[in-house]
Design a protein around this motif. Sequence first.
Motif, PDB file in Angstrom:
ATOM      1  N   GLN A 126       0.812  -1.220   0.000  1.00 17.47           N
ATOM      2  CA  GLN A 126       0.000   0.000   0.000  1.00 17.47           C
ATOM      3  C   GLN A 126       0.844   1.269   0.000  1.00 17.47           C
ATOM      4  N   SER A 127       2.145   1.136  -0.113  1.00 16.80           N
ATOM      5  CA  SER A 127       3.005   2.320  -0.126  1.00 16.80           C
ATOM      6  C   SER A 127       2.772   3.119  -1.401  1.00 16.80           C
ATOM      7  N   SER A 128       3.164   4.376  -1.401  1.00 16.45           N
ATOM      8  CA  SER A 128       2.971   5.204  -2.592  1.00 16.45           C
ATOM      9  C   SER A 128       4.190   6.078  -2.839  1.00 16.45           C
ATOM     10  N   ASP A 129       4.395   6.457  -4.098  1.00 19.23           N
ATOM     11  CA  ASP A 129       5.540   7.291  -4.442  1.00 19.23           C
ATOM     12  C   ASP A 129       5.154   8.768  -4.393  1.00 19.23           C
ATOM     13  N   ALA A 130       6.003   9.634  -4.942  1.00 20.95           N
ATOM     14  CA  ALA A 130       5.760  11.077  -4.861  1.00 20.95           C
ATOM     15  C   ALA A 130       4.497  11.492  -5.594  1.00 20.95           C
ATOM     16  N   ALA A 131       4.102  10.729  -6.617  1.00 20.57           N
ATOM     17  CA  ALA A 131       2.882  11.039  -7.367  1.00 20.57           C
ATOM     18  C   ALA A 131       1.648  10.397  -6.746  1.00 20.57           C
ATOM     19  N   GLY A 132       1.852   9.653  -5.663  1.00 21.60           N
ATOM     20  CA  GLY A 132       0.738   8.983  -5.003  1.00 21.60           C
ATOM     21  C   GLY A 132       0.414   7.627  -5.586  1.00 21.60           C
ATOM     22  N   ASP A 133       1.218   7.148  -6.534  1.00 25.51           N
ATOM     23  CA  ASP A 133       0.967   5.850  -7.157  1.00 25.51           C
ATOM     24  C   ASP A 133       1.444   4.714  -6.260  1.00 25.51           C
ATOM     25  N   ALA A 134       0.560   3.760  -6.000  1.00 26.31           N
ATOM     26  CA  ALA A 134       0.903   2.556  -5.257  1.00 26.31           C
ATOM     27  C   ALA A 134       1.512   1.533  -6.220  1.00 26.31           C
ATOM     28  N   ALA A 176      -3.387  -5.652  -1.908  1.00 26.26           N
ATOM     29  CA  ALA A 176      -3.414  -4.295  -2.459  1.00 26.26           C
ATOM     30  C   ALA A 176      -4.853  -3.825  -2.637  1.00 26.26           C
ATOM     31  N   TYR A 177      -5.127  -2.572  -2.303  1.00 25.54           N
ATOM     32  CA  TYR A 177      -6.466  -1.994  -2.434  1.00 25.54           C
ATOM     33  C   TYR A 177      -6.698  -1.639  -3.899  1.00 25.54           C
ATOM     34  N   ILE A 178      -7.704  -2.245  -4.509  1.00 27.53           N
ATOM     35  CA  ILE A 178      -7.880  -2.152  -5.951  1.00 27.53           C
ATOM     36  C   ILE A 178      -8.284  -0.764  -6.430  1.00 27.53           C
ATOM     37  N   ASP A 179      -8.949   0.018  -5.592  1.00 30.87           N
ATOM     38  CA  ASP A 179      -9.413   1.345  -6.004  1.00 30.87           C
ATOM     39  C   ASP A 179      -8.649   2.478  -5.322  1.00 30.87           C
ATOM     40  N   ALA A 180      -7.412   2.211  -4.880  1.00 31.21           N
ATOM     41  CA  ALA A 180      -6.579   3.279  -4.310  1.00 31.21           C
ATOM     42  C   ALA A 180      -6.325   4.341  -5.376  1.00 31.21           C
ATOM     43  N   VAL A 181      -6.313   5.606  -4.970  1.00 31.09           N
ATOM     44  CA  VAL A 181      -6.136   6.700  -5.931  1.00 31.09           C
ATOM     45  C   VAL A 181      -4.809   7.411  -5.701  1.00 31.09           C
ATOM     46  N   ASN A 182      -4.273   7.976  -6.781  1.00 31.01           N
ATOM     47  CA  ASN A 182      -3.045   8.768  -6.671  1.00 31.01           C
ATOM     48  C   ASN A 182      -3.394  10.240  -6.452  1.00 31.01           C
ATOM     49  N   LYS A 183      -2.438  11.117  -6.606  1.00 29.96           N
ATOM     50  CA  LYS A 183      -2.662  12.526  -6.273  1.00 29.96           C
ATOM     51  C   LYS A 183      -3.583  13.247  -7.270  1.00 29.96           C
ATOM     52  N   VAL A 184      -3.806  12.665  -8.430  1.00 28.83           N
ATOM     53  CA  VAL A 184      -4.766  13.267  -9.362  1.00 28.83           C
ATOM     54  C   VAL A 184      -6.070  12.477  -9.380  1.00 28.83           C
ATOM     55  N   GLY A 185      -6.216  11.595  -8.379  1.00 23.90           N
ATOM     56  CA  GLY A 185      -7.480  10.884  -8.207  1.00 23.90           C
ATOM     57  C   GLY A 185      -7.675   9.678  -9.097  1.00 23.90           C
ATOM     58  N   ARG A 186      -6.620   9.185  -9.693  1.00 28.35           N
ATOM     59  CA  ARG A 186      -6.760   8.058 -10.617  1.00 28.35           C
ATOM     60  C   ARG A 186      -6.460   6.722  -9.947  1.00 28.35           C
ATOM     61  N   THR A 187      -7.279   5.750 -10.291  1.00 25.22           N
ATOM     62  CA  THR A 187      -7.132   4.391  -9.764  1.00 25.22           C
ATOM     63  C   THR A 187      -6.238   3.565 -10.680  1.00 25.22           C
ATOM     64  N   ALA A 188      -6.012   2.327 -10.290  1.00 24.58           N
ATOM     65  CA  ALA A 188      -5.238   1.418 -11.138  1.00 24.58           C
ATOM     66  C   ALA A 188      -5.926   1.213 -12.482  1.00 24.58           C
ATOM     67  N   LEU A 189      -7.263   1.166 -12.492  1.00 27.48           N
ATOM     68  CA  LEU A 189      -7.987   1.006 -13.748  1.00 27.48           C
ATOM     69  C   LEU A 189      -7.818   2.239 -14.621  1.00 27.48           C
ATOM     70  N   ASN A 198      -9.658  13.584 -10.454  1.00 29.30           N
ATOM     71  CA  ASN A 198      -9.896  14.957 -10.006  1.00 29.30           C
ATOM     72  C   ASN A 198     -10.536  15.833 -11.078  1.00 29.30           C
ATOM     73  N   SER A 199     -10.449  15.413 -12.329  1.00 33.27           N
ATOM     74  CA  SER A 199     -11.084  16.145 -13.427  1.00 33.27           C
ATOM     75  C   SER A 199     -12.454  15.577 -13.762  1.00 33.27           C
ATOM     76  N   GLY A 200     -12.880  14.580 -12.978  1.00 37.95           N
ATOM     77  CA  GLY A 200     -14.178  13.961 -13.224  1.00 37.95           C
ATOM     78  C   GLY A 200     -14.177  12.947 -14.340  1.00 37.95           C
ATOM     79  N   ARG A 201     -13.001  12.525 -14.771  1.00 37.51           N
ATOM     80  CA  ARG A 201     -12.915  11.579 -15.888  1.00 37.51           C
ATOM     81  C   ARG A 201     -12.949  10.132 -15.408  1.00 37.51           C
ATOM     82  N   THR A 202     -13.680   9.322 -16.149  1.00 41.47           N
ATOM     83  CA  THR A 202     -13.767   7.888 -15.876  1.00 41.47           C
ATOM     84  C   THR A 202     -12.711   7.156 -16.699  1.00 41.47           C
ATOM     85  N   PRO A 203     -12.504   5.870 -16.456  1.00 41.67           N
ATOM     86  CA  PRO A 203     -11.590   5.108 -17.309  1.00 41.67           C
ATOM     87  C   PRO A 203     -11.960   5.185 -18.789  1.00 41.67           C
TER      88      PRO A 203
END
Length: 398
Positions: free
Chosen positions: A152-160, A182-195, A222-227
Amino acid sequence: MSLITIILKPFYCSQMADNRTRIQQNDLLLHEAVIKNEPAAVREALQRPTDVNCRNNYGRAPIHWAASRGNVEIINLLIEAKCDIEAADKFGMRPLLMAAWHGHIDAVKTLVGAGACLAATNKKQNDLLQCACARGSLDVAGYAITLGAKVQSSDAAGDAPLALASRAGHSSLVELLLQKGAYIDAVNKVGRTALHVACEGGHSATAAFLMSKGASKEARDNSGRTPLHLAAVHRHTELVRVLLDAECHVDAGDNNGVTALQMACAQGCRGIVEHLLAFGANVHLQNNVGSSALHAACAADANDIVELLLAHGADPALTDQWSQSPLSVAGGAAESPPEGFRKAARGSFSAILDLLTATANLEVPQEQADGSTSPRVDDKSRGHSPAPNEGVEHDSER
C-alpha cells in the motif's frame, strides 16, 4: 620555503598531475569494463590505482552499472574492493534499486546480502517494490514482499505498486499484488485508480482483469474523468470496446461536461466513435459551454465522423453559449474551436460545410465588415446565448 622545495615544487606538481591523469584513465577503464560485462577486465582495472566509487556525469559509479546489468560476479568484485553500495546517482537511484528496476533478482539478493538498505527510495520516492512493479519484474516484486515491502506504499505522485504495475500493463504482477492485499481502487494525487492508469496506457488485458476483480468502472479522477474518458482521449480503440462490453456508462461527462464521444470526435478517431454510437452514445449532449460532439468533429476537420454523427441524428443547428453552431465552426466563422477541443489545421472544411448545409438546409454564416457573423435565418437566439429555460424549450420544440 627552502631553496630545494622551490626547485622541486614544479616537479612534484607535474608528477601529481600525471598521477591524477593516470587514475582518471584507470577510472574510465573500470567503468568501461563493468559496462561491457567483462569480469576479467574489471579484475585487471581494480589492480591498478583507481577509485572504485568514481562517478560519471549522471553520478553513477561502477556498482550502478554492475547492478543494472545483473552481473553478480562483478558486483561481488566491487563489493570486495570496498565500493559504496549505498551510492545514489543524480536521480537518487541506488544499486539495489537499479537491480530491481532492471529485474535482476540474483543481483538484488546479492546486494541485500551485502547489507543494502531495504528502505531506500529514489527522488520520486520509488522503493524496491515500486521499482520492480514499474518494470514488471514479478520475481523481484515477490522477493521484496517477502522482505516486508508494503503493497500500500505510494511514491511522490501517489501511485501505489498496483498502479505502477497497471500503468505498464503487467497483469501477472497486478494479480500478485491483489493477492497480497493491495487496495484495488486506491487513488493517486490526481485521483486516478489502477484502472484509470491501465486505460491511460491502453492495456486492455490488464483493464479487463481489474474489472473482473471488482475495480470501479465509474471511478472519477480529479477532473471527473472515468476510465472510459481516458481510453477515448488516448485513442485506444480496442480498450474502449472492452470497457463498453463491461457496461461502463457511455454518456458519463467529466467536470466540464465532456463525454467520451466528444473526446473521440475531437481526436478524429472514427473507430472509437463507431463503438460509442453502437452502444447508444447520445449525439445531442452538450458540455458545460454548449459544445456537442458535432462541434468537436467540425473543429477537428473530421469529415467522416461528421457524416457518421449526422446519420445518427446529430443536430447541425445546435448552438453553444456563444451562439456558434457546428456550421459556423466548420465555416471558420468561429474565432476559436469549441471549449476543450483542439483546433485542426483548416483543410477540407468545404466537404463538411456541404454535409451540414445539405442536412439542415442552412446558410453558411457570412462575415460582416466588422468581422462579426450574421445569425442564421433559423437561429431564434439572434446571435445571443440562449437562457437555460430557452434551451429546454428549444429541445421540446424539436
